[in-house]
Design a protein around this motif. Structure first.
Motif, PDB file in Angstrom:
ATOM      1  N   LEU A 156      -4.765  -7.445   0.264  1.00  0.00           N
ATOM      2  CA  LEU A 156      -4.572  -6.114  -0.196  1.00  0.00           C
ATOM      3  C   LEU A 156      -3.210  -5.976  -0.620  1.00  0.00           C
ATOM      4  O   LEU A 156      -2.092  -6.602   0.095  1.00  0.00           O
ATOM      5  CB  LEU A 156      -4.718  -5.276   1.164  1.00  0.00           C
ATOM      6  CG  LEU A 156      -4.655  -3.786   0.951  1.00  0.00           C
ATOM      7  CD1 LEU A 156      -5.738  -3.221   0.099  1.00  0.00           C
ATOM      8  CD2 LEU A 156      -4.716  -3.002   2.347  1.00  0.00           C
ATOM      9  N   GLN A 158      -0.782  -3.122  -2.678  1.00  0.00           N
ATOM     10  CA  GLN A 158      -0.293  -2.057  -3.059  1.00  0.00           C
ATOM     11  C   GLN A 158       1.140  -1.708  -3.248  1.00  0.00           C
ATOM     12  O   GLN A 158       1.917  -2.430  -2.537  1.00  0.00           O
ATOM     13  CB  GLN A 158      -0.856  -0.791  -1.965  1.00  0.00           C
ATOM     14  CG  GLN A 158      -2.287  -0.761  -1.638  1.00  0.00           C
ATOM     15  CD  GLN A 158      -2.718   0.097  -0.446  1.00  0.00           C
ATOM     16  OE1 GLN A 158      -1.847   0.647  -0.027  1.00  0.00           O
ATOM     17  NE2 GLN A 158      -3.928   0.409  -0.250  1.00  0.00           N
ATOM     18  N   HIS A 159       1.410  -0.875  -4.132  1.00  0.00           N
ATOM     19  CA  HIS A 159       2.803  -0.298  -4.314  1.00  0.00           C
ATOM     20  C   HIS A 159       2.911   0.884  -3.585  1.00  0.00           C
ATOM     21  O   HIS A 159       2.538   2.006  -4.024  1.00  0.00           O
ATOM     22  CB  HIS A 159       3.302  -0.406  -5.633  1.00  0.00           C
ATOM     23  CG  HIS A 159       4.748   0.212  -5.778  1.00  0.00           C
ATOM     24  ND1 HIS A 159       5.790  -0.370  -5.542  1.00  0.00           N
ATOM     25  CD2 HIS A 159       4.877   1.681  -6.469  1.00  0.00           C
ATOM     26  CE1 HIS A 159       6.649   0.663  -5.672  1.00  0.00           C
ATOM     27  NE2 HIS A 159       6.267   1.491  -6.369  1.00  0.00           N
ATOM     28  N   ARG A 160       3.647   0.700  -2.619  1.00  0.00           N
ATOM     29  CA  ARG A 160       4.094   2.409  -1.709  1.00  0.00           C
ATOM     30  C   ARG A 160       5.365   2.671  -2.185  1.00  0.00           C
ATOM     31  O   ARG A 160       6.429   1.731  -2.117  1.00  0.00           O
ATOM     32  CB  ARG A 160       3.814   2.231  -0.308  1.00  0.00           C
ATOM     33  CG  ARG A 160       2.408   1.980   0.200  1.00  0.00           C
ATOM     34  CD  ARG A 160       1.576   3.134  -0.149  1.00  0.00           C
ATOM     35  NE  ARG A 160       0.368   2.750   0.180  1.00  0.00           N
ATOM     36  CZ  ARG A 160      -0.190   3.345   1.152  1.00  0.00           C
ATOM     37  NH1 ARG A 160       0.270   4.252   1.925  1.00  0.00           N
ATOM     38  NH2 ARG A 160      -1.556   3.176   1.603  1.00  0.00           N
ATOM     39  N   TRP A 237      -1.345  -9.031   2.990  1.00  0.00           N
ATOM     40  CA  TRP A 237      -1.228  -7.855   2.794  1.00  0.00           C
ATOM     41  C   TRP A 237       0.108  -7.367   2.177  1.00  0.00           C
ATOM     42  O   TRP A 237       1.277  -7.979   3.062  1.00  0.00           O
ATOM     43  CB  TRP A 237      -1.447  -7.014   4.009  1.00  0.00           C
ATOM     44  CG  TRP A 237      -2.909  -7.053   4.582  1.00  0.00           C
ATOM     45  CD1 TRP A 237      -3.850  -6.066   4.582  1.00  0.00           C
ATOM     46  CD2 TRP A 237      -3.419  -8.373   5.324  1.00  0.00           C
ATOM     47  NE1 TRP A 237      -4.834  -6.601   5.413  1.00  0.00           N
ATOM     48  CE2 TRP A 237      -4.678  -7.823   5.764  1.00  0.00           C
ATOM     49  CE3 TRP A 237      -2.651  -9.419   5.875  1.00  0.00           C
ATOM     50  CZ2 TRP A 237      -5.342  -8.780   6.598  1.00  0.00           C
ATOM     51  CZ3 TRP A 237      -3.688 -10.250   6.480  1.00  0.00           C
ATOM     52  CH2 TRP A 237      -4.915  -9.824   7.051  1.00  0.00           C
ATOM     53  N   PHE A 239       2.428  -4.277   0.750  1.00  0.00           N
ATOM     54  CA  PHE A 239       2.746  -2.685   0.371  1.00  0.00           C
ATOM     55  C   PHE A 239       3.991  -2.467  -0.411  1.00  0.00           C
ATOM     56  O   PHE A 239       4.330  -1.411  -0.466  1.00  0.00           O
ATOM     57  CB  PHE A 239       2.566  -2.021   1.614  1.00  0.00           C
ATOM     58  CG  PHE A 239       1.338  -2.116   2.496  1.00  0.00           C
ATOM     59  CD1 PHE A 239       0.321  -1.782   1.987  1.00  0.00           C
ATOM     60  CD2 PHE A 239       1.284  -3.003   3.683  1.00  0.00           C
ATOM     61  CE1 PHE A 239      -0.962  -1.795   2.710  1.00  0.00           C
ATOM     62  CE2 PHE A 239       0.178  -3.163   4.477  1.00  0.00           C
ATOM     63  CZ  PHE A 239      -1.150  -2.570   3.828  1.00  0.00           C
ATOM     64  N   HIS A 247      -3.396  -2.773  -8.324  1.00  0.00           N
ATOM     65  CA  HIS A 247      -3.818  -2.586  -6.939  1.00  0.00           C
ATOM     66  C   HIS A 247      -4.886  -3.627  -6.646  1.00  0.00           C
ATOM     67  O   HIS A 247      -5.853  -3.743  -7.438  1.00  0.00           O
ATOM     68  CB  HIS A 247      -4.241  -1.313  -6.814  1.00  0.00           C
ATOM     69  CG  HIS A 247      -5.169  -1.101  -5.454  1.00  0.00           C
ATOM     70  ND1 HIS A 247      -4.613  -0.691  -4.260  1.00  0.00           N
ATOM     71  CD2 HIS A 247      -6.549  -1.345  -5.183  1.00  0.00           C
ATOM     72  CE1 HIS A 247      -5.348  -0.557  -3.190  1.00  0.00           C
ATOM     73  NE2 HIS A 247      -6.668  -0.697  -3.896  1.00  0.00           N
ATOM     74  N   THR A 248      -4.938  -4.397  -5.684  1.00  0.00           N
ATOM     75  CA  THR A 248      -5.486  -5.447  -5.235  1.00  0.00           C
ATOM     76  C   THR A 248      -6.418  -5.005  -3.817  1.00  0.00           C
ATOM     77  O   THR A 248      -5.719  -5.017  -2.857  1.00  0.00           O
ATOM     78  CB  THR A 248      -5.217  -6.829  -5.260  1.00  0.00           C
ATOM     79  OG1 THR A 248      -4.590  -7.063  -6.728  1.00  0.00           O
ATOM     80  CG2 THR A 248      -6.264  -7.836  -5.058  1.00  0.00           C
ATOM     81  N   ASP A 249      -7.787  -5.201  -4.097  1.00  0.00           N
ATOM     82  CA  ASP A 249      -8.473  -4.859  -2.643  1.00  0.00           C
ATOM     83  C   ASP A 249      -9.812  -5.798  -2.765  1.00  0.00           C
ATOM     84  O   ASP A 249     -10.551  -5.206  -3.199  1.00  0.00           O
ATOM     85  CB  ASP A 249      -8.777  -3.075  -2.403  1.00  0.00           C
ATOM     86  CG  ASP A 249      -9.647  -2.947  -1.196  1.00  0.00           C
ATOM     87  OD1 ASP A 249      -9.942  -3.856  -0.287  1.00  0.00           O
ATOM     88  OD2 ASP A 249     -10.482  -1.735  -1.297  1.00  0.00           O
ATOM     89  N   SER A 263     -14.918  -4.977  -1.676  1.00  0.00           N
ATOM     90  CA  SER A 263     -13.740  -4.230  -1.562  1.00  0.00           C
ATOM     91  C   SER A 263     -13.927  -3.496  -0.172  1.00  0.00           C
ATOM     92  O   SER A 263     -14.992  -3.165   0.192  1.00  0.00           O
ATOM     93  CB  SER A 263     -13.216  -3.215  -2.649  1.00  0.00           C
ATOM     94  OG  SER A 263     -14.297  -2.101  -2.716  1.00  0.00           O
ATOM     95  N   ASP A 266     -11.971   0.593  -2.015  1.00  0.00           N
ATOM     96  CA  ASP A 266     -12.165   1.020  -3.574  1.00  0.00           C
ATOM     97  C   ASP A 266     -13.758   1.294  -3.951  1.00  0.00           C
ATOM     98  O   ASP A 266     -13.945   1.914  -4.986  1.00  0.00           O
ATOM     99  CB  ASP A 266     -11.627   0.026  -4.428  1.00  0.00           C
ATOM    100  CG  ASP A 266     -10.034  -0.065  -4.190  1.00  0.00           C
ATOM    101  OD1 ASP A 266      -9.658   0.755  -3.652  1.00  0.00           O
ATOM    102  OD2 ASP A 266      -9.587  -0.999  -4.598  1.00  0.00           O
TER     103      ASP A 266
END
Length: 330
Positions: A156, A158-160, A237, A239, A247-249, A263, A266
């Motif tokens: 997982l 993500q860019h937060r 993980w 973030f 985004h990878t899930d 996923s 998603d």
């Protein structure tokens, strides 16, 4: 209970109840939403009027004590899950609690103890256990066509944005409220569905870091774990990947005769690859993602002979234990 409608009350009618869960209590056969509670009385009243709910409260004890309420859904942040769940069960009513079940394994254990003492059912909102896409993965594994599962990998990324953490921190990154960070919030769903698909995890460990120090929780996690069945697992993980990073899930289960990739969040197609073929199964996102789980809970409450709901306090406590094993020392 009985074959009559189950009348629900909600404690904490915030964002998660707007579409994911709240309307499902009105739409599931044999279910009614009759009361809601929020500490801000004006917001509780607004919610009730928009969703056609007869009663609203600003005091949880009043909702719990309402004689028209048969069962209660606790949709508050995790720091109050134990308090409200215990009160509901001691009032002689079953309870459905948002995930993660609580902040700590100890809080989960106390909830289980009260459930056993009172004889009241304790359900937890790991709704992926009843979503069609995950049921399809379960079907594929049980068929035996892919052989024996040997390894699972979770990714997982993500860019937060840093702006998300300016000013008052969101409760999900305040460990005194949430129990942990985004890993606790999102990783709990992933580990719960793997508990359904592959059985309980017997050992788990991990490392965690917070490179940006924008909040007190983990932002990068690496984990290794093993299931009682012998299946080995790994996960990562992150973030705080760079802006623009895809985004990878993904969750990938490798078996002796094939590989399944799907996923967690998603609603991407379930993909199956074997030495001789590949296939893809698509499942749309439901309008209310908790509908199928709520349907299962209502059926069990109305008819004790109905198939049991798979998302219980017992299974959810196992997920809390795994999370703690991985990042508890952080």
């Amino acid at each position: 209970m009985s074959a009559s409608n189950i009348k629900w009350g909600i404690i904490g009618c915030g964002n998660v109840t707007e579409a994911k869960s709240g309307p499902a209590f009105q739409k599931v056969k044999g279910s009614e939403l009759v009361a809601v509670m929020r500490r801000d009385r004006a917001k509780a009243e607004d919610y009730s009027k928009r969703h056609g709910v007869a009663k609203w409260y600003s005091d949880a004890d009043e909702l719990i004590g309402d004689g028209d309420v048969d069962a209660v859904y606790v949709a508050t942040p995790p720091d109050s899950h134990k308090e409200y769940a215990v009160k509901v069960m001691k009032a002689g009513k079953p309870v459905y609690v948002e995930k993660p079940m609580a902040r700590t394994v100890e809080e989960c254990d106390e909830m289980l103890r009260v459930s056993k003492e009172t004889g009241q059912k304790l359900f937890v909102a790991y709704y992926r256990r009843e979503l069609p896409g995950f049921k399809k993965v379960e079907e594929l594994l049980k068929s035996g066509d892919l052989g024996k599962p040997t390894h699972v990998d979770i990714t997982l990324l993500q860019h937060r944005k840093a702006e998300e953490y300016s000013g008052d921190l969101p409760w999900r990154v305040r460990p005194e409220v949430s129990g942990g960070g985004l890993f606790y919030d999102l990783g709990s769903h992933q580990f719960d569905v793997l508990d359904m698909l592959l059985g309980p995890i017997k050992t788990a460990s991990g490392e965690a870091a917070n490179p940006r120090n924008l909040h007190p929780c983990e932002e990068v996690v690496s984990a290794s774990f093993q299931f009682e069945s012998g299946v080995i697992g790994t996960g990562k993980w992150n973030f705080c990947v760079p802006p623009g990073t895809p985004h990878t899930d993904t969750i990938t289960i490798t078996c002796t005769d094939g590989i399944i990739t799907f996923s967690a969040f998603d609603f991407a197609p379930v993909r199956v690859v074997t030495p001789t073929a590949s296939s893809e199964y698509t499942f749309p996102r439901p309008e209310h993602v908790q509908y199928y789980l709520i349907e299962k809970i209502v059926a069990e409450l109305r008819d004790p002979s109905a198939p049991l709901c798979a998302s219980t306090g017992v299974s959810a406590t196992r997920t809390n234990w795994v999370l703690n094993q991985i990042v508890g020392k952080y």
